[in-house]
Design an enzyme around this catalytic site. Sequence first.
Site, PDB file in Angstrom:
ATOM      1  N   TYR A  96       4.516 -21.305  -1.086  1.00  0.00           N
ATOM      2  CA  TYR A  96       5.027 -20.289  -2.020  1.00  0.00           C
ATOM      3  C   TYR A  96       5.799 -21.002  -3.142  1.00  0.00           C
ATOM      4  O   TYR A  96       6.939 -21.421  -2.976  1.00  0.00           O
ATOM      5  CB  TYR A  96       5.934 -19.273  -1.319  1.00  0.00           C
ATOM      6  CG  TYR A  96       5.245 -18.388  -0.292  1.00  0.00           C
ATOM      7  CD1 TYR A  96       3.846 -18.281  -0.217  1.00  0.00           C
ATOM      8  CD2 TYR A  96       5.986 -17.630   0.605  1.00  0.00           C
ATOM      9  CE1 TYR A  96       3.238 -17.466   0.712  1.00  0.00           C
ATOM     10  CE2 TYR A  96       5.368 -16.804   1.541  1.00  0.00           C
ATOM     11  CZ  TYR A  96       3.994 -16.737   1.589  1.00  0.00           C
ATOM     12  OH  TYR A  96       3.376 -15.928   2.528  1.00  0.00           O
ATOM     13  N   ASP A 145      10.975 -14.582   5.796  1.00  0.00           N
ATOM     14  CA  ASP A 145       9.669 -15.227   5.971  1.00  0.00           C
ATOM     15  C   ASP A 145       9.296 -15.947   4.679  1.00  0.00           C
ATOM     16  O   ASP A 145       9.422 -15.398   3.581  1.00  0.00           O
ATOM     17  CB  ASP A 145       8.606 -14.165   6.285  1.00  0.00           C
ATOM     18  CG  ASP A 145       7.219 -14.774   6.386  1.00  0.00           C
ATOM     19  OD1 ASP A 145       6.942 -15.438   7.408  1.00  0.00           O
ATOM     20  OD2 ASP A 145       6.415 -14.621   5.443  1.00  0.00           O
ATOM     21  N   TRP A 157       7.638 -14.431  -0.523  1.00  0.00           N
ATOM     22  CA  TRP A 157       6.494 -14.930  -1.312  1.00  0.00           C
ATOM     23  C   TRP A 157       6.749 -14.720  -2.808  1.00  0.00           C
ATOM     24  O   TRP A 157       6.643 -15.661  -3.616  1.00  0.00           O
ATOM     25  CB  TRP A 157       5.204 -14.208  -0.865  1.00  0.00           C
ATOM     26  CG  TRP A 157       3.955 -14.613  -1.562  1.00  0.00           C
ATOM     27  CD1 TRP A 157       3.752 -15.742  -2.333  1.00  0.00           C
ATOM     28  CD2 TRP A 157       2.698 -13.914  -1.544  1.00  0.00           C
ATOM     29  NE1 TRP A 157       2.449 -15.772  -2.793  1.00  0.00           N
ATOM     30  CE2 TRP A 157       1.788 -14.668  -2.323  1.00  0.00           C
ATOM     31  CE3 TRP A 157       2.246 -12.742  -0.944  1.00  0.00           C
ATOM     32  CZ2 TRP A 157       0.458 -14.269  -2.525  1.00  0.00           C
ATOM     33  CZ3 TRP A 157       0.926 -12.347  -1.130  1.00  0.00           C
ATOM     34  CH2 TRP A 157       0.046 -13.106  -1.909  1.00  0.00           C
ATOM     35  N   SER A 159       0.019 -16.679  11.676  1.00  0.00           N
ATOM     36  CA  SER A 159      -0.154 -15.572  10.747  1.00  0.00           C
ATOM     37  C   SER A 159      -1.655 -15.388  10.645  1.00  0.00           C
ATOM     38  O   SER A 159      -2.381 -16.344  10.356  1.00  0.00           O
ATOM     39  CB  SER A 159       0.453 -15.928   9.386  1.00  0.00           C
ATOM     40  OG  SER A 159       0.308 -14.827   8.516  1.00  0.00           O
ATOM     41  N   HIS A 196      -0.795 -20.754   8.808  1.00  0.00           N
ATOM     42  CA  HIS A 196      -0.867 -19.847   7.662  1.00  0.00           C
ATOM     43  C   HIS A 196      -2.290 -19.326   7.442  1.00  0.00           C
ATOM     44  O   HIS A 196      -3.027 -19.830   6.593  1.00  0.00           O
ATOM     45  CB  HIS A 196      -0.354 -20.580   6.419  1.00  0.00           C
ATOM     46  CG  HIS A 196       0.020 -19.663   5.293  1.00  0.00           C
ATOM     47  ND1 HIS A 196       0.751 -20.084   4.212  1.00  0.00           N
ATOM     48  CD2 HIS A 196      -0.216 -18.348   5.074  1.00  0.00           C
ATOM     49  CE1 HIS A 196       0.930 -19.071   3.377  1.00  0.00           C
ATOM     50  NE2 HIS A 196       0.340 -18.010   3.871  1.00  0.00           N
TER      51      HIS A 196
HETATM   52  N1  LIG Z   1      -1.029 -15.002   4.646  1.00  0.00           N
HETATM   53  C1  LIG Z   1       0.201 -14.676   4.948  1.00  0.00           C
HETATM   54  O1  LIG Z   1       0.727 -15.122   5.934  1.00  0.00           O
HETATM   55  C2  LIG Z   1       0.932 -13.707   4.068  1.00  0.00           C
HETATM   56  C3  LIG Z   1       0.233 -12.976   3.101  1.00  0.00           C
HETATM   57  C4  LIG Z   1       0.906 -11.992   2.382  1.00  0.00           C
HETATM   58  C5  LIG Z   1       2.257 -11.782   2.594  1.00  0.00           C
HETATM   59  N2  LIG Z   1       2.930 -12.537   3.516  1.00  0.00           N
HETATM   60  C6  LIG Z   1       4.383 -12.336   3.762  1.00  0.00           C
HETATM   61  O2  LIG Z   1       4.662 -10.947   3.836  1.00  0.00           O
HETATM   62  C7  LIG Z   1       5.641 -10.594   2.860  1.00  0.00           C
HETATM   63  C8  LIG Z   1       5.441  -9.158   2.418  1.00  0.00           C
HETATM   64  O3  LIG Z   1       4.166  -8.932   1.881  1.00  0.00           O
HETATM   65  P1  LIG Z   1       3.902  -8.864   0.320  1.00  0.00           P
HETATM   66  O4  LIG Z   1       5.110  -9.364  -0.398  1.00  0.00           O
HETATM   67  O5  LIG Z   1       2.601  -9.507   0.069  1.00  0.00           O
HETATM   68  O6  LIG Z   1       3.679  -7.317   0.036  1.00  0.00           O
HETATM   69  P2  LIG Z   1       4.599  -6.025   0.124  1.00  0.00           P
HETATM   70  O7  LIG Z   1       5.827  -6.291   0.894  1.00  0.00           O
HETATM   71  O8  LIG Z   1       3.703  -4.939   0.570  1.00  0.00           O
HETATM   72  O9  LIG Z   1       4.946  -5.756  -1.420  1.00  0.00           O
HETATM   73  C9  LIG Z   1       5.984  -6.454  -2.038  1.00  0.00           C
HETATM   74  C10 LIG Z   1       6.063  -6.127  -3.523  1.00  0.00           C
HETATM   75  O10 LIG Z   1       6.202  -4.736  -3.753  1.00  0.00           O
HETATM   76  C11 LIG Z   1       7.147  -4.488  -4.807  1.00  0.00           C
HETATM   77  N3  LIG Z   1       8.279  -3.779  -4.157  1.00  0.00           N
HETATM   78  C12 LIG Z   1       8.930  -4.108  -2.992  1.00  0.00           C
HETATM   79  N4  LIG Z   1       9.857  -3.196  -2.676  1.00  0.00           N
HETATM   80  C13 LIG Z   1       9.811  -2.252  -3.647  1.00  0.00           C
HETATM   81  C14 LIG Z   1      10.520  -1.044  -3.849  1.00  0.00           C
HETATM   82  N5  LIG Z   1      11.440  -0.624  -2.990  1.00  0.00           N
HETATM   83  N6  LIG Z   1      10.216  -0.306  -4.948  1.00  0.00           N
HETATM   84  C15 LIG Z   1       9.266  -0.699  -5.815  1.00  0.00           C
HETATM   85  N7  LIG Z   1       8.556  -1.846  -5.668  1.00  0.00           N
HETATM   86  C16 LIG Z   1       8.816  -2.614  -4.581  1.00  0.00           C
HETATM   87  C17 LIG Z   1       7.547  -5.846  -5.351  1.00  0.00           C
HETATM   88  O11 LIG Z   1       6.646  -6.270  -6.394  1.00  0.00           O
HETATM   89  P3  LIG Z   1       6.622  -5.650  -7.880  1.00  0.00           P
HETATM   90  O12 LIG Z   1       8.020  -5.258  -8.230  1.00  0.00           O
HETATM   91  O13 LIG Z   1       6.056  -6.732  -8.727  1.00  0.00           O
HETATM   92  O14 LIG Z   1       5.681  -4.469  -7.795  1.00  0.00           O
HETATM   93  C18 LIG Z   1       7.303  -6.748  -4.144  1.00  0.00           C
HETATM   94  O15 LIG Z   1       7.094  -8.084  -4.480  1.00  0.00           O
HETATM   95  C19 LIG Z   1       5.451 -11.672   1.773  1.00  0.00           C
HETATM   96  O16 LIG Z   1       6.568 -11.777   0.906  1.00  0.00           O
HETATM   97  C20 LIG Z   1       5.244 -12.895   2.633  1.00  0.00           C
HETATM   98  O17 LIG Z   1       6.477 -13.361   3.149  1.00  0.00           O
HETATM   99  C21 LIG Z   1       2.280 -13.475   4.258  1.00  0.00           C
END
Ligand SMILES: NC(=O)c1ccc[n+]([C@@H]2O[C@H](COP(=O)([O-])OP(=O)(O)OC[C@H]3O[C@@H](n4cnc5c(N)ncnc54)[C@H](OP(=O)(O)O)[C@@H]3O)[C@@H](O)[C@H]2O)c1
Length: 328
Positions: A56, A51, A21, A153, A122
């Site tokens: 996106y 994913d 994303w 999802s 989605h």
């Molecule tokens: N409705 C849906 O279906 C839906 C909704 C949400 C997500 N998703 C999917 O789920 C995936 C994961 O969820 P998410 O991206 O929302 O949230 P997440 O994985 O909880 O957080 C990701 C964010 O945290 C930071 N980060 C990641 N690893 C890190 C590390 N090791 N150290 C420091 N900062 C780190 C980065 O942003 P910063 O560096 O800017 O802090 C990154 O973009 C998405 O990419 C997407 O594919 C789907």
Amino acid sequence: MEYGTLGKTELPVSRIGFGAWAIGADWGQVTEADAMATLHAAVDDGVTFFDTADVYGDGRSERLLAQLCRERPSVDIKVATKVGRRLSPHVASGYTAKNMESFVDRSLLNLGTETLDLVQLHCPPTDVYYDAALFAGLDDMVQRGKIRHYGVSVERVEEALKAIEYPGVETVQIVFNILRQRPAELFFREAVKRDIGVIVRVPLASGLLTGKMTAATTFSADDHRTYNRHGEAFDVGETFAGIDFATGLAAVEELRALVRPGTTMAQLALRWILMFDAVSTVIPGGKNPAQVADNVLAADLRALKAKEMAAIGDIYDRFARPQVHHRW
Ligand SMILES: NC(=O)c1ccc[n+]([C@@H]2O[C@H](COP(=O)([O-])OP(=O)(O)OC[C@H]3O[C@@H](n4cnc5c(N)ncnc54)[C@H](OP(=O)(O)O)[C@@H]3O)[C@@H](O)[C@H]2O)c1
């Protein structure tokens, strides 16, 4: 890296996947060069499951993944995408088989392939899960070879439980993390019974569970952590997992004591998720190779002890449960 299969799809997947994303949009600027470096780093580190979604960056994330697949032909990369959110207005009546097929056709072009590995609805409105004709239409797309597998999802546990009544639904993507523990109750048991592939999203509560944020942390205007903090644009559960930022920070302060020397809080948060056998793969997002390198190491961490699991349960009970448990 650990590998497994995505439930009854039998697709081989890395247990730490990658959420694409942030490299599409909605998380501040990520250059194309940084996005590609991040994706290549993930493959170098053993990630084989990615994913994405058609919305996106309006297809940017899918196109970057197509480029990755072209540039890494020797790796068996599996890409899951999502459809439905191009509907405007985003309403249940728009979820027709015909509309979904037109979105699938666009994703086929973006991903540069003739068959999609996995298509997920989605986070549709709840009524969509009661529309058997839509699921029959998805079965038909599988028959015709446009998609190999489909799943959903979901926002809520109840939607997941309803969706897996359809035999064609092979996967469920759901928010599950230290601050959102309810899926581990009934849903995981039902998913295991039916051999559903469980894809865990928002594992780091939008970065909160890396321990890097403070009350002074701010985000750019085009970052959902600014513009969706109270659910202004989409379900608030997708931003910091739906927990109020200050409460989340307080929970994170207590988690610090559980981070073992030489490891990171992100790794603890991801390893906690991998403690649940129902989880097929967890898909942390990432914006640079260093984040990916940090996250993939979670797969190599030793299992958490019962005492550590109990301490995390206690933190959840005191900080997150009152805000989230009854909502999702
Ligand atoms: N409705 C849906 O279906 C839906 C909704 C949400 C997500 N998703 C999917 O789920 C995936 C994961 O969820 P998410 O991206 O929302 O949230 P997440 O994985 O909880 O957080 C990701 C964010 O945290 C930071 N980060 C990641 N690893 C890190 C590390 N090791 N150290 C420091 N900062 C780190 C980065 O942003 P910063 O560096 O800017 O802090 C990154 O973009 C998405 O990419 C997407 O594919 C789907």
